[in-house]
Design an enzyme around this catalytic site. Structure first.
Site, PDB file in Angstrom:
ATOM      1  N   HIS A 206       0.826  -1.204   0.000  1.00  0.00           N
ATOM      2  CA  HIS A 206       0.000   0.000   0.000  1.00  0.00           C
ATOM      3  C   HIS A 206       0.864   1.258   0.000  1.00  0.00           C
ATOM      4  O   HIS A 206       2.085   1.197   0.164  1.00  0.00           O
ATOM      5  CB  HIS A 206      -0.951   0.001   1.205  1.00  0.00           C
ATOM      6  CG  HIS A 206      -0.269  -0.006   2.544  1.00  0.00           C
ATOM      7  ND1 HIS A 206       0.247   1.128   3.129  1.00  0.00           N
ATOM      8  CD2 HIS A 206      -0.045  -1.022   3.424  1.00  0.00           C
ATOM      9  CE1 HIS A 206       0.771   0.830   4.300  1.00  0.00           C
ATOM     10  NE2 HIS A 206       0.609  -0.482   4.506  1.00  0.00           N
ATOM     11  N   CYS A 222       3.213  -5.034   6.711  1.00  0.00           N
ATOM     12  CA  CYS A 222       2.829  -4.705   5.339  1.00  0.00           C
ATOM     13  C   CYS A 222       3.972  -4.009   4.618  1.00  0.00           C
ATOM     14  O   CYS A 222       4.959  -3.584   5.222  1.00  0.00           O
ATOM     15  CB  CYS A 222       1.589  -3.812   5.335  1.00  0.00           C
ATOM     16  SG  CYS A 222       0.080  -4.667   5.844  1.00  0.00           S
TER      17      CYS A 222
END
Length: 350
Positions: A206, A222
């Site tokens: 992301h 992440c």
């Protein structure tokens, strides 16, 4: 990419000379390729180049790195004597923009967690030269490590809302910074403007609203990308794109018949001691040159492994210089030259 194309509002580029055999001859990208795009070499494993830029008064080392597609840690390693927050107008800043491609299939997305970089190999159009794209990343910190393995993109969302997991909400609450159950899309959203869900449950690629963390171990596992990078990648891939997450702190690659090594610090002590790193490196280099008459510079190899700097280093032993003639041999040569010149000089009569 040629340095002249990398000029921007933050810095102007100048070539970095005088590195001897440490750096490979640069592989310049085509002039119409954006930052981070490189022609995929038909033979060999290196792309990009190392160069310098001259800092402006308002630059930070982080800003300069992001302008050229380099993350925080890589910039600090390449510029140990330069202030992160105020390099100073006129200061030369090294951009470590040369990379050995990871030892993985050159298809889809390859994320090298140790390097904190993503490599994307888009499908080549018929008749076009294949390219590789590479971008800096933020990855999981030591207590929230980014997972490894092969997976795919399973979901893609523009302007996502963030639903913090219970574990993260609990962590923030304990530190006196409670989180809401949902953070809507916008400038305060930690996911940035793009979200790509991996097939590994709970993990994403992301964007971010804190780009200064790109190039560091700051996430809860992440993979974070710079805002402009994640949007560019998002527009090129789709659900089903293959993703390989590897932890390759020691990379080997060839370029024009020379073997290069690129080393990064281990992510944690569990990966081994310095002696184990050196032993592993010796084994890998030995396998790479097995059957070849190649003069490996083992002293340089040990230096790179013990103090990993993150830039490609040539492992070819330079040829030994021919010994200078001894004094009497030099004297004999000079005397012989003088005698020959005297004999060839015409004598005048009279």
């Amino acid at each position: 990419m040629t340095p002249s194309l990398l000029r921007g509002p933050l810095a102007r580029a100048t070539l970095l000379f005088g590195l001897g055999t440490v750096l490979a001859a640069p592989l310049h990208a085509s002039e119409d390729l954006p930052r981070g795009y490189y022609p995929l070499p038909e033979e060999g494993d290196l792309v990009g180049e190392v160069y310098t830029v001259v800092a402006d008064e308002d630059d930070t080392l982080i800003d300069i790195g992001h302008q050229h597609g380099i993350g925080y840690r890589a910039m600090v390693r390449a510029n140990p004597n330069v202030s992160v927050w105020y390099p100073g107008e006129g200061t030369e800043v090294t951009i470590p923009g040369q990379f050995i491609l990871p030892d993985a299939p050159r298809t889809g997305i390859v994320i090298n967690v140790a390097e904190m970089r993503l490599y994307y190999y888009p499908p080549a159009e018929e008749g076009a030269q294949p390219i590789v794209q590479t971008y800096p990343l933020g990855v999981g910190r030591q207590d929230w490590e980014t997972p490894l393995g092969n997976t795919t993109i399973t979901e893609m969302v523009k302007d996502p809302a963030w639903y913090p997991p219970a574990s993260i909400r609990r962590e923030h609450a304990e530190s006196g910074d409670p989180l809401p159950s949902v953070v809507p899309a916008g400038p305060d959203n930690p996911l940035g403007t793009r979200k790509m869900r991996l097939g590994i449950p709970g993990y994403l690629i992301h964007g971010t609203n804190k780009p200064e963390g790109v190039g560091m171990r700051v996430s809860h596992g992440c993979v974070r990308m710079l805002p402009e990078d994640v949007e560019r990648l998002f527009d090129q891939i789709s659900v089903g794109t293959q993703v390989r997450l590897i932890n390759e702190s020691f990379k080997l690659g060839w370029s024009d018949g020379t073997l290069f090594v690129q080393a990064y610090p281990y992510l944690d002590e569990k990966q081994g001691t310095t002696i184990q790193r050196v032993t592993e490196a010796l084994d890998l280099v030995g396998a790479s040159v097995d059957g070849l008459d190649y003069p490996v510079d083992y002293a340089r190899l040990r230096e790179v492994v013990e103090v990993p700097g993150g830039m490609p280093v040539a492992l070819e032993t330079p040829p030994e210089p021919k010994p200078a003639p001894r004094f009497y041999e030099q004297l004999e040569l000079v005397t012989a030259d003088a005698s020959r010149a005297d004999a060839e000089t015409p004598r005048q009569e009279g």
